[in-house]
Design an enzyme around this catalytic site. Structure first.
Site, PDB file in Angstrom:
ATOM      1  N   SER A  72       1.693  -3.267  -5.011  1.00  0.00           N
ATOM      2  CA  SER A  72       2.412  -2.001  -4.933  1.00  0.00           C
ATOM      3  C   SER A  72       1.427  -0.838  -4.700  1.00  0.00           C
ATOM      4  CB  SER A  72       3.243  -1.814  -6.201  1.00  0.00           C
ATOM      5  OG  SER A  72       4.206  -0.816  -6.034  1.00  0.00           O
ATOM      6  N   ASP A 117      12.361  -6.001  -0.647  1.00  0.00           N
ATOM      7  CA  ASP A 117      11.618  -5.405  -1.754  1.00  0.00           C
ATOM      8  C   ASP A 117      12.243  -4.052  -2.088  1.00  0.00           C
ATOM      9  OD1 ASP A 117       9.635  -3.953  -3.289  1.00  0.00           O
ATOM     10  OD2 ASP A 117       8.143  -5.397  -2.617  1.00  0.00           O
ATOM     11  N   HIS A 145      10.217  -7.454  -6.063  1.00  0.00           N
ATOM     12  CA  HIS A 145       9.045  -6.643  -5.735  1.00  0.00           C
ATOM     13  C   HIS A 145       7.805  -7.525  -5.691  1.00  0.00           C
ATOM     14  CE1 HIS A 145       6.562  -3.210  -5.286  1.00  0.00           C
ATOM     15  NE2 HIS A 145       6.144  -3.115  -6.543  1.00  0.00           N
TER      16      HIS A 145
END
Length: 504
Positions: free
Chosen positions: A222, A446, A474
């Site tokens: 991320s 996602d 995710h």
């Protein structure tokens, strides 16, 4: 919450004393594989690269240490700050490749805690061949932290209506964000100008040099992909094996990111609704009915907060967090179904529990400072909305793109309009010319880092290779897709990136 969020996995690192060194994994004091830093040392930073941290036991199979870095890299002889790190030594010392640095994202998530989950979140072969190090980036957790609000103040800020409907609600939200920014300046004013992603990337190179690795091996998730890409831009010749999972596109503006993320949550919620309707779902027998149930809950909690069985009510803002959090992981979808069903019955406890898990709220208060650090980093990295008037001018656009989540993400940036430090970063493509192959992973549905961002980052990097995971949730590594896992581990262990983009 403004910006990009990812929740660190289980675990923690007790702060060990540093009265004496513990025996290292190779039997040497401190456990460093080399006696000198590897790779080039920037002029003026010699004392930082040459330090020998006191690695001490801090849990089963773990060692923790504190590392000193400059507060301001343009003034290395000036003030310093501390970084706290946790190391899981390689199980096969004779076959050890080097160190694999891991970052869980955020910005604001604890890498020290994340490292404690390494035995569960990394493949066994990686644990055999790499020392694994997670650290709390500057401003975060057990490193020198950004501090702003106490528990009661954070509770109030997070519960404040995040998608105001009238001038009174706008004024209330603006006042809360001004108080937040002022508290950050009062308690952490000296640190705030120096918690950018570029500063954090320079810290990584100090860590790399300290452990004796000539090149950086890194797995970032991320926001950690933005951090890793920034490192590659600053130190392309020091890039070893980099995996960037759940990628952020550094060329996008804050507005583009916010809108894309709002739409990403819509995509994930639609996938949840379809999945729920295909089962025996408490929320309805069709996708449309399930989405209508969620929207009904959001509308009702906007009009009247729900009781939770304690002294905190469930407001609409907390309901949004509760809905978003389970979308990060498909395995949590049944919890979302149950919590929404309970909410429609007038019970807010299960929804509050989800919101609290997302924001690291425990019965004793907030376990970390991620809710503060995320603003400190994001407001410095990107120009966002500049005033209430600016937010109002963009509201129609955000609402058109995502009526459900758009306004919340727009108004969630209001703290940056009041931030005491001007942004220093600007959106731009990152090429990292001269770097070895860098693997980028994108998941098609996602919720937090839309797939298009991974495509964008892989395309910008001169040496980028894209792994596409067709799935929900995710990030992609260790998410139940053997194709992704095999490609990532082969690359990290053998150094050979996929020859072309692959689809899994």
């Amino acid at each position: 919450m403004a910006g990009l969020l990812v929740v660190a996995l289980v675990g923690g690192c007790g702060v060990a004393t540093r009265a004496q060194d513990a025996e290292g994994p190779s039997g040497t004091t401190g456990g460093n594989p080399t006696s000198a830093p590897a790779g080039p040392i920037p002029v003026g930073l010699e004392k930082f690269y040459q330090q020998r941290p006191a690695w001490e036991r801090c849990g089963s199979g773990s060692q923790c240490a504190t590392i000193t870095v400059p507060l301001d890299y343009t003034k290395p002889a000036g003030d310093t700050i501390e970084l706290r790190a946790r190391r899981i030594p390689a199980r096969d010392r004779a076959g050890r490749i080097g160190t694999l640095f891991i970052n869980p994202g955020g910005p604001g998530a604890s890498g020290v805690q994340f490292a404690s989950s390494a035995p569960f979140s990394l493949g066994a072969a990686l644990l055999r061949r790499f020392d694994v190090i997670g650290w709390d980036p500057r401003g975060v957790g057990d490193s020198t932290p950004v501090r702003c609000l106490d528990t009661e103040q954070q509770d109030k800020l997070l519960a404040t209506d995040g998608s105001p409907d009238d001038e009174t609600e706008i004024s209330t939200l603006d006042a809360e964000n001004k108080a937040f920014a002022q508290a950050c300046e009062r308690r952490s004013g000296n640190l705030l100008p120096h918690v950018s992603t570029e500063d954090a990337a320079r810290d990584i190179d100090v860590l790399r040099g300290i452990v004796g690795d000539a090149e950086l091996n890194y797995l970032g998730y991320s926001y950690g992909t933005f951090l890793g890409a920034t490192y590659a831009e600053l130190f392309p010749k020091n890039v070893g094996r980099l995996v960037l999972d759940g990628a952020v596109d550094p060329s996008k503006t804050a507005e583009q990111n916010n809108i894309a993320q709002a739409k990403g949550f819509d995509v994930a919620l639609n996938a949840f609704a379809e999945d729920c309707a295909a089962r025996s779902c408490q929320l309805g027998g069709s996708k449309t009915e399930v989405l209508a149930a969620v929207d009904k809950l959001l509308t009702e909690t906007d009009a009247k907060p729900l009781p939770t069985g304690g002294d905190r009510e469930l407001t609409q803002a907390l309901t949004v967090l509760a809905v978003i959090f389970p979308l990060y992981q498909k395995e949590a979808w049944p919890q979302l179904e149950e919590a929404v069903a309970n909410g429609l019955e007038g019970k807010g406890a299960k929804l509050l529990a989800l919101a609290d898990a997302f924001t690291d709220r425990t019965p004793r208060g907030y376990a970390g400072n991620q809710n503060e650090a995320i603003y400190a980093v994001n407001c410095l990295d990107r120009q966002d909305i500049t005033s209430v008037a600016d937010a109002k001018s963009k509201l129609a656009k955000y609402t058109a793109e995502s009526p459900r989540f758009g306004p919340y993400l727009l108004w969630g940036s209001l703290a940056c309009a009041n931030w005491p430090v001007k942004p220093t970063g600007k959106p731009h493509p990152i090429k990292a010319t001269g770097a070895k192959p860098i693997v980028v992973i994108g998941t098609t549905r996602d919720p937090a880092t839309p797939y298009a961002w991974a495509v964008g980052l892989a395309g910008q990097l001169d040496s980028g290779v894209l792994i596409t995971r067709d799935g929900d949730g995710h990030t992609g590594y260790k998410a139940g897709n053997p194709c992704v896992d095999s490609a990532v581990e082969s690359y990290l262990l053998q150094g050979s990136a996929p020859a072309t983009d692959i689809e899994c």
